[in-house]
Design an enzyme around this catalytic site. Structure first.
Site, PDB file in Angstrom:
ATOM      1  N   LYS A  75      51.536  38.003  38.535  1.00 55.08           N
ATOM      2  CA  LYS A  75      50.431  38.023  39.245  1.00 55.08           C
ATOM      3  C   LYS A  75      49.784  39.725  39.579  1.00 55.08           C
ATOM      4  O   LYS A  75      49.142  39.991  40.472  1.00 55.08           O
ATOM      5  CB  LYS A  75      50.534  37.530  40.729  1.00 55.08           C
ATOM      6  CG  LYS A  75      51.010  35.965  40.889  1.00 55.08           C
ATOM      7  CD  LYS A  75      50.639  35.323  39.585  1.00 55.08           C
ATOM      8  CE  LYS A  75      49.168  34.887  39.890  1.00 55.08           C
ATOM      9  NZ  LYS A  75      48.963  34.002  38.396  1.00 55.08           N
ATOM     10  N   GLY A  77      48.152  40.840  36.887  1.00 55.21           N
ATOM     11  CA  GLY A  77      47.040  41.172  35.963  1.00 55.21           C
ATOM     12  C   GLY A  77      47.577  41.078  34.643  1.00 55.21           C
ATOM     13  O   GLY A  77      46.907  41.607  33.592  1.00 55.21           O
ATOM     14  N   THR A  78      48.832  40.180  34.392  1.00 54.92           N
ATOM     15  CA  THR A  78      49.138  39.945  33.022  1.00 54.92           C
ATOM     16  C   THR A  78      48.297  39.475  31.950  1.00 54.92           C
ATOM     17  O   THR A  78      47.941  40.068  30.730  1.00 54.92           O
ATOM     18  CB  THR A  78      50.326  39.014  33.021  1.00 54.92           C
ATOM     19  OG1 THR A  78      51.039  39.309  34.410  1.00 54.92           O
ATOM     20  CG2 THR A  78      51.428  39.061  31.889  1.00 54.92           C
ATOM     21  N   THR A  79      47.477  38.334  32.590  1.00 64.47           N
ATOM     22  CA  THR A  79      46.400  37.773  31.670  1.00 64.47           C
ATOM     23  C   THR A  79      45.274  38.721  31.310  1.00 64.47           C
ATOM     24  O   THR A  79      44.844  38.817  29.970  1.00 64.47           O
ATOM     25  CB  THR A  79      45.684  36.578  32.506  1.00 64.47           C
ATOM     26  OG1 THR A  79      46.971  35.697  33.203  1.00 64.47           O
ATOM     27  CG2 THR A  79      44.999  35.647  31.552  1.00 64.47           C
ATOM     28  N   TRP A  80      45.026  39.410  32.041  1.00 60.03           N
ATOM     29  CA  TRP A  80      43.859  40.546  31.633  1.00 60.03           C
ATOM     30  C   TRP A  80      44.453  41.450  30.517  1.00 60.03           C
ATOM     31  O   TRP A  80      43.884  41.781  29.677  1.00 60.03           O
ATOM     32  CB  TRP A  80      43.776  41.303  32.887  1.00 60.03           C
ATOM     33  CG  TRP A  80      42.372  42.175  32.811  1.00 60.03           C
ATOM     34  CD1 TRP A  80      41.422  42.117  31.892  1.00 60.03           C
ATOM     35  CD2 TRP A  80      41.954  43.288  33.950  1.00 60.03           C
ATOM     36  NE1 TRP A  80      40.490  42.940  32.368  1.00 60.03           N
ATOM     37  CE2 TRP A  80      40.645  43.761  33.317  1.00 60.03           C
ATOM     38  CE3 TRP A  80      42.394  43.590  34.991  1.00 60.03           C
ATOM     39  CZ2 TRP A  80      40.188  44.782  34.043  1.00 60.03           C
ATOM     40  CZ3 TRP A  80      41.789  44.508  35.849  1.00 60.03           C
ATOM     41  CH2 TRP A  80      40.668  45.212  35.331  1.00 60.03           C
ATOM     42  N   HIS A 138      58.292  39.720  31.889  1.00 61.79           N
ATOM     43  CA  HIS A 138      58.230  40.086  33.519  1.00 61.79           C
ATOM     44  C   HIS A 138      59.758  40.636  33.723  1.00 61.79           C
ATOM     45  O   HIS A 138      59.899  40.848  34.903  1.00 61.79           O
ATOM     46  CB  HIS A 138      57.989  38.680  34.554  1.00 61.79           C
ATOM     47  CG  HIS A 138      56.742  38.318  34.331  1.00 61.79           C
ATOM     48  ND1 HIS A 138      55.717  39.060  34.316  1.00 61.79           N
ATOM     49  CD2 HIS A 138      56.348  36.844  34.553  1.00 61.79           C
ATOM     50  CE1 HIS A 138      54.498  38.297  34.623  1.00 61.79           C
ATOM     51  NE2 HIS A 138      54.924  36.964  34.499  1.00 61.79           N
ATOM     52  N   ARG A 160      50.284  46.286  40.203  1.00 59.45           N
ATOM     53  CA  ARG A 160      49.245  46.004  41.353  1.00 59.45           C
ATOM     54  C   ARG A 160      49.776  46.386  42.494  1.00 59.45           C
ATOM     55  O   ARG A 160      51.027  46.242  42.846  1.00 59.45           O
ATOM     56  CB  ARG A 160      48.865  44.628  41.156  1.00 59.45           C
ATOM     57  CG  ARG A 160      47.727  44.283  41.788  1.00 59.45           C
ATOM     58  CD  ARG A 160      47.509  42.868  41.516  1.00 59.45           C
ATOM     59  NE  ARG A 160      45.777  42.462  41.746  1.00 59.45           N
ATOM     60  CZ  ARG A 160      45.578  41.225  42.147  1.00 59.45           C
ATOM     61  NH1 ARG A 160      46.244  40.015  41.708  1.00 59.45           N
ATOM     62  NH2 ARG A 160      44.250  41.064  42.524  1.00 59.45           N
ATOM     63  N   SER A 168      48.290  37.109  45.681  1.00 59.17           N
ATOM     64  CA  SER A 168      47.840  36.518  44.537  1.00 59.17           C
ATOM     65  C   SER A 168      49.060  35.508  44.290  1.00 59.17           C
ATOM     66  O   SER A 168      49.007  34.395  43.902  1.00 59.17           O
ATOM     67  CB  SER A 168      47.620  37.395  43.371  1.00 59.17           C
ATOM     68  OG  SER A 168      47.361  37.039  42.303  1.00 59.17           O
TER      69      SER A 168
HETATM   70  P1  A3P Z   1      43.946  37.127  42.060  1.00 54.67           P
HETATM   71  O1  A3P Z   1      44.939  36.073  42.628  1.00 54.67           O
HETATM   72  O2  A3P Z   1      44.024  38.090  43.195  1.00 54.67           O
HETATM   73  O3  A3P Z   1      42.581  36.748  41.873  1.00 54.67           O
HETATM   74  P2  A3P Z   1      48.410  37.441  36.226  1.00 54.67           P
HETATM   75  O4  A3P Z   1      47.548  37.379  35.197  1.00 54.67           O
HETATM   76  O5  A3P Z   1      49.537  38.369  36.027  1.00 54.67           O
HETATM   77  O6  A3P Z   1      49.040  36.058  36.517  1.00 54.67           O
HETATM   78  O7  A3P Z   1      47.780  37.808  37.575  1.00 54.67           O
HETATM   79  C1  A3P Z   1      46.551  36.943  38.046  1.00 54.67           C
HETATM   80  C2  A3P Z   1      45.577  37.813  38.831  1.00 54.67           C
HETATM   81  O8  A3P Z   1      45.142  38.556  37.809  1.00 54.67           O
HETATM   82  C3  A3P Z   1      44.949  37.073  39.715  1.00 54.67           C
HETATM   83  O9  A3P Z   1      44.437  37.882  40.893  1.00 54.67           O
HETATM   84  C4  A3P Z   1      43.643  36.775  38.502  1.00 54.67           C
HETATM   85  O10 A3P Z   1      42.547  36.353  39.526  1.00 54.67           O
HETATM   86  C5  A3P Z   1      43.639  37.968  38.165  1.00 54.67           C
HETATM   87  N1  A3P Z   1      42.867  38.028  36.849  1.00 54.67           N
HETATM   88  C6  A3P Z   1      42.957  37.228  35.964  1.00 54.67           C
HETATM   89  N2  A3P Z   1      42.222  37.634  34.813  1.00 54.67           N
HETATM   90  C7  A3P Z   1      41.530  38.541  35.209  1.00 54.67           C
HETATM   91  C8  A3P Z   1      40.620  39.463  34.577  1.00 54.67           C
HETATM   92  N3  A3P Z   1      40.463  39.331  33.335  1.00 54.67           N
HETATM   93  N4  A3P Z   1      40.280  40.645  34.913  1.00 54.67           N
HETATM   94  C9  A3P Z   1      40.690  40.858  36.428  1.00 54.67           C
HETATM   95  N5  A3P Z   1      41.681  40.325  37.194  1.00 54.67           N
HETATM   96  C10 A3P Z   1      41.991  39.112  36.362  1.00 54.67           C
END
Ligand code: A3P
Length: 330
Positions: A75, A77-80, A138, A160, A168
Site C-alpha cells: 500500500k 504505491g506498488t501498482t504505480w 515486499h 509512503r 490505505s
Molecule cells: P489509497 O488507498 O491511499 O488511495 P499499492 O499499489 O502498493 O497497493 O498501493 C495502493 C495505493 O496506491 C492506494 O492508495 C491507491 O489508490 C494508490 N494508487 C494506485 N495506483 C496509483 C497511481 N497510478 N497513482 C497514484 N496512486 C496510486
C-alpha cells in the site's frame, strides 16, 4: 527457529508441508488483518502463505546484474511504481497508446517473488524471461536473497508516509478480507500497526533497511517517496529513468514522452481502464481494490488526535538520526 529454517533451506522439497508446519509452530504469531496469521520470521511479520515462497525465493533466485527489483511496503504505491518502471524501460517498444497497461494490470507485467513466482510451491523457470528483467517484492532488505545483494543489480524502493500507508492498508484489507470475519476495526488495526505487526512490518524497520542501503550504495539502490512523486512526477520519472540506465534524451523530453508516460500511469487513467474496473490480476483480489483515492493526507479524515500523537512519537523515535523525513500532507 534457526534449526527449522535450516532444515527447509537444505531440503529441496518445499511441498513438505509438515516441515513448514514445524517451522510455523516454532515462530511467534499474531492475527493477520486478513485471515490467518502473520509469523515473526527472520525479524519481520510474514504472512503465513508467503513463508514457503520466501524460503524458495531465497534459495533459488539467481539475480543478474541487469535485473531491477521494485520494493515497497504493501500500500505504498506498488501498482504505480510497476506501471512507471515498466513503461520507462519498455518505451522504445510501446508508445502509451499501444502499451500493455491499456489492457493488463501492472501486477501482471512485473511479478512478485513471494505472491507470484515462488508462491504455491512453484520454482519458476526464469530462463524464458528476457533481459533486462524486472521483479517486485515486499520482503525487507535483510531477507531479500543474497544473490540480489551481491549481484550489483538495481533496487528501486518506494515508500509512503506511515499515516497514509496505514489508512490505505486498513481500507484495502477491510475490502478484501473474508466477509465472515466481520469488519476490521480501525482502532485494532492501528494498534497492531503501531506495534509493528502489519504484514512485512515493522513499517519503520522496512523503510530504514532500504533507506540505509540507498545511502551506502546510491548507484544500486534508489529511494523514492510517494509524496515526492505526487508533487512532481515528471522530475521523479527522470530520476528513475536515469537510475534504470535509460535516461530520457532531450529529444524525448521535447517530444513529450515523459508527460505521455506519466499520464498513462496516472491514478485517474489506470483506474478507468476496463481491466482495472472489472478484472482480476494474478494476485488474489479484484483489481479495482488497488485504486482508491491516490492522495497524500487522506489519513486526516480518519485518525483521532490521540492516534496521530502516538504515531508521531513512534516515528520521531524510529527515524531519529537516520536523516529520513516523511511528508505527511499537513
Ligand atoms: P489509497 O488507498 O491511499 O488511495 P499499492 O499499489 O502498493 O497497493 O498501493 C495502493 C495505493 O496506491 C492506494 O492508495 C491507491 O489508490 C494508490 N494508487 C494506485 N495506483 C496509483 C497511481 N497510478 N497513482 C497514484 N496512486 C496510486
Amino acid at each position: 527457529m534457526e534449526d527449522s529454517t535450516q532444515m527447509i533451506t537444505e531440503n529441496n522439497n518445499l511441498a513438505e508441508t509438515d516441515v513448514i508446519a514445524d517451522l510455523l509452530s516454532s515462530l511467534p504469531k499474531e492475527k493477520s488483518w486478513q485471515s490467518g496469521y502473520v509469523y515473526r520470521y527472520q525479524g519481520f511479520w510474514c504472512p503465513e502463505k508467503q513463508i514457503p515462497a520466501l524460503i524458495a525465493f531465497q534459495k533459488h533466485f539467481r539475480a543478474q546484474k541487469t535485473d531491477t527489483i521494485l520494493v515497497t511496503m504493501p500500500k505504498s504505491g506498488t501498482t504505480w511504481l510497476k506501471a512507471l518502471a515498466f513503461s520507462i524501460m519498455n518505451r522504445a517498444k510501446y508508445t502509451p497508446s499501444c502499451s500493455p497497461l491499456n489492457s493488463v494490470n501492472p501486477h501482471d507485467l512485473v511479478p512478485f517473488f513471494e505472491f507470484g513466482l515462488y508462491a504455491n510451491n512453484q520454482i519458476p523457470d526464469l530462463s524464458t524471461f528476457q533481459s533486462p528483467r524486472m521483479f517486485a517484492t515486499h520482503v525487507p532488505y535483510p531477507s531479500i536473497s543474497d544473490s540480489i545483494k551481491n549481484s550489483g543489480c538495481r533496487i528501486v524502493y518506494l515508500c509512503r508516509n506511515p499515516f497514509d500507508n496505514f489508512i490505505s492498508s486498513w481500507h484495502f484489507l477491510s475490502k478484501t478480507r473474508p466477509e465472515g470475519l466481520g469488519p476490521l476495526l480501525l482502532e485494532e488495526a492501528f494498534d497492531s500497526f503501531c506495534n509493528g505487526h502489519g504484514g512485512f512490518g515493522p513499517f519503520f524497520d522496512h523503510v530504514l533497511g532500504y533507506w540505509r542501503e540507498s545511502l551506502e550504495r546510491p548507484e544500486e539502490v534508489l529511494f523514492l517517496t510517494y509524496e515526492e512523486m505526487k508533487e512532481d512526477i515528471n522530475y521523479q520519472m527522470k530520476r528513475l529513468a536515469e537510475f534504470l540506465g535509460c535516461p530520457f534524451s532531450l529529444e524525448e523530453e521535447a517530444d513529450g514522452i515523459v508527460e505521455g508516460i506519466s499520464k498513462l500511469c496516472s491514478f485517474s487513467n489506470l483506474k478507468d481502464k476496463e481491466i482495472n474496473k472489472t478484472g482480476k490480476s494474478l494476485l488474489y483480489f479484484e483489481n479495482k481494490t488497488l485504486f482508491r483515492r491516490g492522495e497524500v493526507g487522506d489519513w486526516t479524515n480518519y485518525l483521532t488526535p490521540e492516534m496521530v500523537d502516538r504515531l508521531n512519537k513512534i516515528m520521531e523515535q524510529k527515524l531519529a538520526g537516520s536523516g529520513l523525513k516523511f511528508k505527511t500532507g499537513l
